[in-house]
Write a protein that holds these residues in place. Structure first.
Motif, mmCIF file in Angstrom:
data_model
loop_
_atom_site.group_PDB
_atom_site.id
_atom_site.type_symbol
_atom_site.label_atom_id
_atom_site.label_comp_id
_atom_site.label_asym_id
_atom_site.label_seq_id
_atom_site.Cartn_x
_atom_site.Cartn_y
_atom_site.Cartn_z
ATOM 1 N N THR A 1 26.768 39.513 39.019
ATOM 2 C CA THR A 1 27.134 40.317 37.860
ATOM 3 C C THR A 1 27.664 41.683 38.285
ATOM 4 O O THR A 1 27.103 42.331 39.168
ATOM 5 N N LYS A 2 28.752 42.111 37.677
ATOM 6 C CA LYS A 2 29.291 43.447 37.901
ATOM 7 C C LYS A 2 28.474 44.467 37.097
ATOM 8 O O LYS A 2 28.046 44.150 35.989
ATOM 9 N N PRO A 3 28.280 45.675 37.610
ATOM 10 C CA PRO A 3 28.640 46.165 38.942
ATOM 11 C C PRO A 3 27.664 45.633 39.993
ATOM 12 O O PRO A 3 26.532 45.276 39.674
ATOM 13 N N PHE A 4 28.107 45.583 41.229
ATOM 14 C CA PHE A 4 27.276 45.059 42.307
ATOM 15 C C PHE A 4 27.426 45.954 43.530
ATOM 16 O O PHE A 4 28.395 46.711 43.662
ATOM 17 N N ILE B 1 38.477 47.395 42.407
ATOM 18 C CA ILE B 1 37.467 46.473 42.921
ATOM 19 C C ILE B 1 38.010 45.695 44.111
ATOM 20 O O ILE B 1 37.298 45.468 45.106
ATOM 21 N N ASP C 1 36.775 36.409 40.002
ATOM 22 C CA ASP C 1 36.418 37.150 38.787
ATOM 23 C C ASP C 1 36.761 36.281 37.579
ATOM 24 O O ASP C 1 37.871 35.750 37.482
ATOM 25 N N ASP D 1 40.914 38.813 41.600
ATOM 26 C CA ASP D 1 40.417 39.799 40.636
ATOM 27 C C ASP D 1 41.591 40.667 40.208
ATOM 28 O O ASP D 1 42.431 41.042 41.033
ATOM 29 N N LEU E 1 32.275 36.303 40.033
ATOM 30 C CA LEU E 1 31.944 37.647 39.573
ATOM 31 C C LEU E 1 32.219 37.729 38.078
ATOM 32 O O LEU E 1 33.189 37.161 37.581
ATOM 33 N N SER E 2 31.363 38.446 37.366
ATOM 34 C CA SER E 2 31.588 38.618 35.929
ATOM 35 C C SER E 2 30.834 39.835 35.430
ATOM 36 O O SER E 2 29.768 40.176 35.951
ATOM 37 N N ALA E 3 31.414 40.503 34.442
ATOM 38 C CA ALA E 3 30.720 41.613 33.784
ATOM 39 C C ALA E 3 29.679 41.098 32.805
ATOM 40 O O ALA E 3 28.814 41.856 32.363
#
Length: 234
Positions: free
Chosen positions: A101-104, A13, A52, A8, A79-81
């Motif tokens: 999904t971000k935020p987590f 993060i 990410d 990432d 992970l992804s926005a």
């Protein structure tokens, strides 16, 4: 303890995840870009990779495909926005085992990590064929049998699989998406109605009250947790 590589480009993060995972005893490695991550993945051969998709030097799906070409490829948690369904499907079809999904929150992250690691190595409290004992409840995976107070309870295959998934991670939140993906496949991971019906049927057979549960606790808008601590395996 298992090793985890986190790729990432956001330092904050990485720090948050590093503190969370190291506090749980994991061996933690990190990379700030795709090329460094691919190199470390090949050198370290970690037990799990958290990736990410929004990396600055390479497209996330390309990185995912390259990771899948590495020998002894571990499970990959993406992970992804982006929360749109098309991106999630693309990631899963490109080789991701799960998508967050971000935020987590740290709780959901840890639950997904435990499920992925358990799937490949039986990590955690139980091997897949252990008999699980919880007070008056006994689950025998090999015989596909559930007993309460030594009385056999007839469950459908999906009900049994759901109960076993929850019971193998006692005290751990398993999210709707994790449960749906494992029970019905990634294409049904948002169909919470399937899961609600299955949980309701399972509770009836276990004589478990959702308002005052003995076994399965509902975590509103998130998922379910098996709340009885394991006693011993036989």
């Amino acid at each position: 303890m298992s090793s985890i590589l986190f790729i990432d480009d956001e330092p904050k993060i990485r720090t948050f995840v590093r503190i969370s995972l190291q506090s749980e005893g994991f061996d933690f490695y990190e990379a700030g870009n795709a090329r460094q991550g691919l190199l470390l993945a090949e050198q370290l051969q970690p037990d799990l990779i958290i990736l990410d998709l929004g990396l600055p030097d390479l497209d996330g799906l390309v990185v995912l495909s390259r990771l899948r070409q590495i020998s002894r490829t571990p499970p990959i948690l993406v992970l992804s926005a982006r929360s749109d369904e098309d991106m999630k499907i693309s990631a899963l079809e490109s080789g991701a085992n799960d998508y967050l999904t971000k935020p987590f929150g740290v709780g959901e992250l840890m639950a997904r990590i435990r499920v992925l690691l358990r799937d490949i190595s039986g990590i955690g409290m139980n091997n897949e064929n252990d008999v699980l004992n919880f007070k008056n409840l006994k689950i025998n995976p090999r015989a596909h049998e559930v007993r309460i107070n030594d009385v056999r309870i007839d469950l459908s295959p999906k009900e049994f699989e759901l109960l076993l998934m929850l019971a193998q991670s006692p005290q751990t939140l398993l999210t709707h998406e994790v449960l749906l993906t494992r029970l019905w496949g990634a294409h049904q991971r948002h169909n919470t109605q399937y899961l609600r019906v299955c949980v309701s049927q399972l509770r009836k057979k276990l004589n478990d009250d959702s308002e005052s549960p003995q076994f399965i606790e509902t975590i509103p808008a998130l998922g379910y947790r098996f709340i009885v601590p394991i006693t011993n395996n036989q």
